[in-house]
Design a protein around this motif. Structure first.
Motif, PDB file in Angstrom:
ATOM      1  N   ASN A 159      -3.590  11.124  -0.743  1.00  0.00           N
ATOM      2  CA  ASN A 159      -3.751  11.183   0.710  1.00  0.00           C
ATOM      3  C   ASN A 159      -4.642  10.064   1.238  1.00  0.00           C
ATOM      4  O   ASN A 159      -4.423   9.549   2.345  1.00  0.00           O
ATOM      5  CB  ASN A 159      -4.320  12.542   1.118  1.00  0.00           C
ATOM      6  CG  ASN A 159      -3.315  13.660   0.960  1.00  0.00           C
ATOM      7  OD1 ASN A 159      -2.116  13.441   1.086  1.00  0.00           O
ATOM      8  ND2 ASN A 159      -3.783  14.859   0.675  1.00  0.00           N
ATOM      9  N   VAL A 160      -5.633   9.678   0.455  1.00  0.00           N
ATOM     10  CA  VAL A 160      -6.511   8.576   0.858  1.00  0.00           C
ATOM     11  C   VAL A 160      -5.709   7.285   1.012  1.00  0.00           C
ATOM     12  O   VAL A 160      -5.864   6.543   1.993  1.00  0.00           O
ATOM     13  CB  VAL A 160      -7.644   8.386  -0.175  1.00  0.00           C
ATOM     14  CG1 VAL A 160      -8.385   7.065   0.087  1.00  0.00           C
ATOM     15  CG2 VAL A 160      -8.625   9.551  -0.110  1.00  0.00           C
ATOM     16  N   PHE A 161      -4.816   7.019   0.070  1.00  0.00           N
ATOM     17  CA  PHE A 161      -4.009   5.802   0.151  1.00  0.00           C
ATOM     18  C   PHE A 161      -3.008   5.861   1.294  1.00  0.00           C
ATOM     19  O   PHE A 161      -2.652   4.834   1.874  1.00  0.00           O
ATOM     20  CB  PHE A 161      -3.298   5.551  -1.182  1.00  0.00           C
ATOM     21  CG  PHE A 161      -4.180   4.882  -2.203  1.00  0.00           C
ATOM     22  CD1 PHE A 161      -4.435   3.524  -2.121  1.00  0.00           C
ATOM     23  CD2 PHE A 161      -4.773   5.610  -3.228  1.00  0.00           C
ATOM     24  CE1 PHE A 161      -5.254   2.896  -3.052  1.00  0.00           C
ATOM     25  CE2 PHE A 161      -5.585   4.997  -4.149  1.00  0.00           C
ATOM     26  CZ  PHE A 161      -5.830   3.640  -4.061  1.00  0.00           C
ATOM     27  N   THR A 162      -2.549   7.051   1.629  1.00  0.00           N
ATOM     28  CA  THR A 162      -1.672   7.182   2.797  1.00  0.00           C
ATOM     29  C   THR A 162      -2.412   6.783   4.068  1.00  0.00           C
ATOM     30  O   THR A 162      -1.868   6.077   4.930  1.00  0.00           O
ATOM     31  CB  THR A 162      -1.163   8.620   2.926  1.00  0.00           C
ATOM     32  OG1 THR A 162      -0.462   8.990   1.728  1.00  0.00           O
ATOM     33  CG2 THR A 162      -0.217   8.764   4.108  1.00  0.00           C
TER      34      THR A 162
ATOM     35  N   ILE B  73       0.836  -1.210   0.000  1.00  0.00           N
ATOM     36  CA  ILE B  73       0.000   0.000   0.000  1.00  0.00           C
ATOM     37  C   ILE B  73       0.866   1.254   0.000  1.00  0.00           C
ATOM     38  O   ILE B  73       0.637   2.191  -0.762  1.00  0.00           O
ATOM     39  CB  ILE B  73      -0.961  -0.012   1.195  1.00  0.00           C
ATOM     40  CG1 ILE B  73      -1.949  -1.181   1.074  1.00  0.00           C
ATOM     41  CG2 ILE B  73      -1.727   1.313   1.294  1.00  0.00           C
ATOM     42  CD1 ILE B  73      -2.818  -1.375   2.288  1.00  0.00           C
ATOM     43  N   PHE B  74       1.876   1.267   0.863  1.00  0.00           N
ATOM     44  CA  PHE B  74       2.778   2.420   0.891  1.00  0.00           C
ATOM     45  C   PHE B  74       3.570   2.539  -0.411  1.00  0.00           C
ATOM     46  O   PHE B  74       3.865   3.652  -0.866  1.00  0.00           O
ATOM     47  CB  PHE B  74       3.731   2.318   2.077  1.00  0.00           C
ATOM     48  CG  PHE B  74       3.116   2.725   3.384  1.00  0.00           C
ATOM     49  CD1 PHE B  74       2.822   4.057   3.646  1.00  0.00           C
ATOM     50  CD2 PHE B  74       2.827   1.782   4.358  1.00  0.00           C
ATOM     51  CE1 PHE B  74       2.242   4.443   4.848  1.00  0.00           C
ATOM     52  CE2 PHE B  74       2.260   2.156   5.566  1.00  0.00           C
ATOM     53  CZ  PHE B  74       1.969   3.491   5.814  1.00  0.00           C
TER      54      PHE B  74
ATOM     55  N   ASP C   7       3.727   5.725  -2.972  1.00  0.00           N
ATOM     56  CA  ASP C   7       5.026   6.327  -3.266  1.00  0.00           C
ATOM     57  C   ASP C   7       5.236   6.515  -4.763  1.00  0.00           C
ATOM     58  O   ASP C   7       5.629   7.593  -5.230  1.00  0.00           O
ATOM     59  CB  ASP C   7       6.126   5.443  -2.669  1.00  0.00           C
ATOM     60  CG  ASP C   7       7.513   5.976  -2.966  1.00  0.00           C
ATOM     61  OD1 ASP C   7       7.768   7.144  -2.660  1.00  0.00           O
ATOM     62  OD2 ASP C   7       8.345   5.214  -3.488  1.00  0.00           O
ATOM     63  N   VAL C   8       4.984   5.459  -5.543  1.00  0.00           N
ATOM     64  CA  VAL C   8       5.197   5.539  -6.993  1.00  0.00           C
ATOM     65  C   VAL C   8       4.166   6.447  -7.645  1.00  0.00           C
ATOM     66  O   VAL C   8       4.491   7.220  -8.565  1.00  0.00           O
ATOM     67  CB  VAL C   8       5.159   4.129  -7.618  1.00  0.00           C
ATOM     68  CG1 VAL C   8       5.198   4.206  -9.124  1.00  0.00           C
ATOM     69  CG2 VAL C   8       6.324   3.301  -7.099  1.00  0.00           C
TER      70      VAL C   8
ATOM     71  N   VAL D 171      -3.716   2.733   8.434  1.00  0.00           N
ATOM     72  CA  VAL D 171      -4.675   1.829   9.074  1.00  0.00           C
ATOM     73  C   VAL D 171      -4.182   0.378   9.016  1.00  0.00           C
ATOM     74  O   VAL D 171      -4.381  -0.396   9.965  1.00  0.00           O
ATOM     75  CB  VAL D 171      -6.059   1.960   8.410  1.00  0.00           C
ATOM     76  CG1 VAL D 171      -7.010   0.883   8.915  1.00  0.00           C
ATOM     77  CG2 VAL D 171      -6.641   3.349   8.678  1.00  0.00           C
ATOM     78  N   SER D 172      -3.516   0.009   7.932  1.00  0.00           N
ATOM     79  CA  SER D 172      -3.056  -1.376   7.768  1.00  0.00           C
ATOM     80  C   SER D 172      -1.950  -1.760   8.742  1.00  0.00           C
ATOM     81  O   SER D 172      -1.602  -2.937   8.843  1.00  0.00           O
ATOM     82  CB  SER D 172      -2.567  -1.598   6.332  1.00  0.00           C
ATOM     83  OG  SER D 172      -1.362  -0.894   6.093  1.00  0.00           O
ATOM     84  N   THR D 173      -1.388  -0.796   9.470  1.00  0.00           N
ATOM     85  CA  THR D 173      -0.339  -1.107  10.447  1.00  0.00           C
ATOM     86  C   THR D 173      -0.900  -1.405  11.833  1.00  0.00           C
ATOM     87  O   THR D 173      -0.135  -1.622  12.770  1.00  0.00           O
ATOM     88  CB  THR D 173       0.669   0.053  10.554  1.00  0.00           C
ATOM     89  OG1 THR D 173       0.014   1.220  11.072  1.00  0.00           O
ATOM     90  CG2 THR D 173       1.274   0.369   9.198  1.00  0.00           C
TER      91      THR D 173
END
Length: 450
Positions: A423-426, A286-287, A291-292, A431-433
């Motif tokens: 920002n949504v994907f950030t 996800i990160f 990033d890309v 949350v996934s952590t």
């Protein structure tokens, strides 16, 4: 539990095989205390060389697509650029697991050599692209043959003593940070040299006829140096089957892996049932997507015309900005991360500072498996990460092209929409952590923790 407790007596128990390169490396680590500076320096060089092609094209990709005349309208450039940006990761996604399996069977070093040869060939061809399809194909083949990322992570931990394993992984991450600095700088400053430096490069020269050949050539030359240097790298894979069950027990005893020997016997497929491994990979993916996508969107947005909401930057300007961002990452990894990591849980660092994701998730993934499947585990991680990274520029480019057509929209006009999605994907990555999405098993006897 097997034998005495400490790692050294156990290693002597399962024996030394002089014909095995992994045993020779282990004996060298026992006899020579301290950090293996020579091997880690070569790892650094190889990793930098393999990282440079990944983002070096972003500063000039917009101009390259425009020059190849594939887009009918200027607003469509981002759409076509997204597929070129995605082709490398798409190729890598197809082959990473295979390269990981090959590395676990035949060794890490052959994969390193094959990757460097492919960079020399296909990265050079990309710089000589005379059509959109040639650029797309050469980038895809480069990704397909680039199997180094998983094996080099495994290699960086295996060439060091256990207490220096995290240093090896941090070195891989920091060298990739160097690639994020130097790659965009090379692409930004050396693209279109006949226009930027007419007193040195003629319009009639090969660099004038192929304006994006010079940055690719420089990267390929560095890959040649890394290829020659890689022949001095020792192989770390144990190439004997005797007493491998006992070796896995040693790994568990030392806290290097969570799974038991019985779990490892199931092979590569069993990796997908290892939730501490897979939860780390999912968050990592996800990160990576964010990033890309950001690197692609920023480059396209910065060079696009102001009438479309862009900044009208040159490729040199974009290279400078991306290089400065990469420099900040490198400084953090070298000066800040090592001291902070001693007192803060790795996953907590990700939640606070996102720039630690590469190092932290490399550590968590390698800690989750034993050596005989470590390259395969990294291969799975690289495959899934590459799928996300392949999707990212394609979708980001398409959304960017659509956003440029809606400059007067009442809700999230123009490029506001693109940056909102980033920002949504950030937030999704953050949350996934947390539980229940993320779990970590430290040792054989520890419960799964967050």
């Amino acid at each position: 539990m097997v034998g005495g407790g400490a790692g050294e007596p156990l290693r002597r128990a399962w024996g030394y095989h002089p014909e095995c390169p992994g045993c020779r490396v282990d004996r060298r680590k026992e006899e020579r205390e301290g950090i293996p500076y020579t091997e880690l320096s070569l790892v650094w060089l190889v990793t930098v060389s393999s990282t440079l092609p990944i983002q070096s094209l972003f500063p000039f990709l917009y101009f390259m697509i425009r020059g190849l005349h594939i887009a009918k309208q200027e607003e469509d450039i981002g759409f076509y650029a997204g597929f070129v940006g995605a082709s490398y990761m798409f190729g890598r996604a197809l082959s990473s697991v295979i390269w990981g399996i090959v590395a676990d069977k035949y060794g890490r070093k052959p994969i390193i050599i094959i990757t460097l040869i492919s960079i020399i060939i296909f990265n050079t061809l990309f710089g000589l692209s005379s059509s959109y399809w040639m650029a797309l194909t050469s980038r895809g083949l480069l990704g397909l043959m680039c199997g180094i990322l998983g094996p080099i992570k495994a290699y960086a931990t295996e060439v060091c003593q256990k207490e220096h394993g995290h240093l090896g992984l941090s070195l891989v991450s920091s060298s990739r940070g160097i690639g994020l600095i130097v790659g965009p700088a090379i692409g930004g400053y050396l693209a279109q040299p006949a226009d930027k430096y007419p007193s040195i490069f003629s319009e009639k020269s090969i660099f004038g006829r192929f304006p994006y050949f010079l940055p690719c050539l420089c990267i390929s030359l560095l890959a040649i140096v890394a290829l020659l240097a890689s022949f001095w790298l020792p192989e770390t894979l144990h190439k004997h089957t005797q007493d491998m069950v006992l070796e896995d027990s040693i790994s568990v005893e030392e806290g290097l892996s969570g799974p038991t020997a019985e779990e490892n016997s199931a092979g590569c497929l069993n990796l997908f049932t290892n939730w501490p491994l897979m939860s780390a990979i999912i968050a990592y993916c996800i990160f990576s997507l964010q990033d890309v996508a950001y690197a692609e969107v920023f480059s396209l947005w910065a060079v696009s015309d102001r009438k479309y909401g862009g900044l009208s930057f040159s490729s040199q300007d974009v290279g400078s900005v991306l290089a400065f961002s990469g420099l900040f990452l490198l400084v953090f990894q070298i000066l800040v991360y090592p001291s902070v990591a001693k007192s803060v849980e790795p996953i907590t660092l990700v939640r606070i500072v996102a720039v630690t994701t590469i190092t932290v998730f490399n550590i968590l993934m390698n800690d989750a498996v034993a050596q005989d499947v470590r390259a395969s585990a990294n291969g799975v991680a690289v495959t899934l990460m590459s799928i996300f990274k392949a999707i990212a520029p394609a979708i980001a480019g398409a959304i960017f092209a659509w956003a440029q057509r809606r400059q007067t929209a009442s809700f999230l006009p123009g490029d506001h929409l693109v940056f909102f999605m980033l920002n949504v994907f950030t937030v999704i990555g953050l949350v996934s952590t947390f539980r229940p999405f993320y779990a970590r098993r430290s040792t054989k006897h520890d419960p799964i923790t967050t």
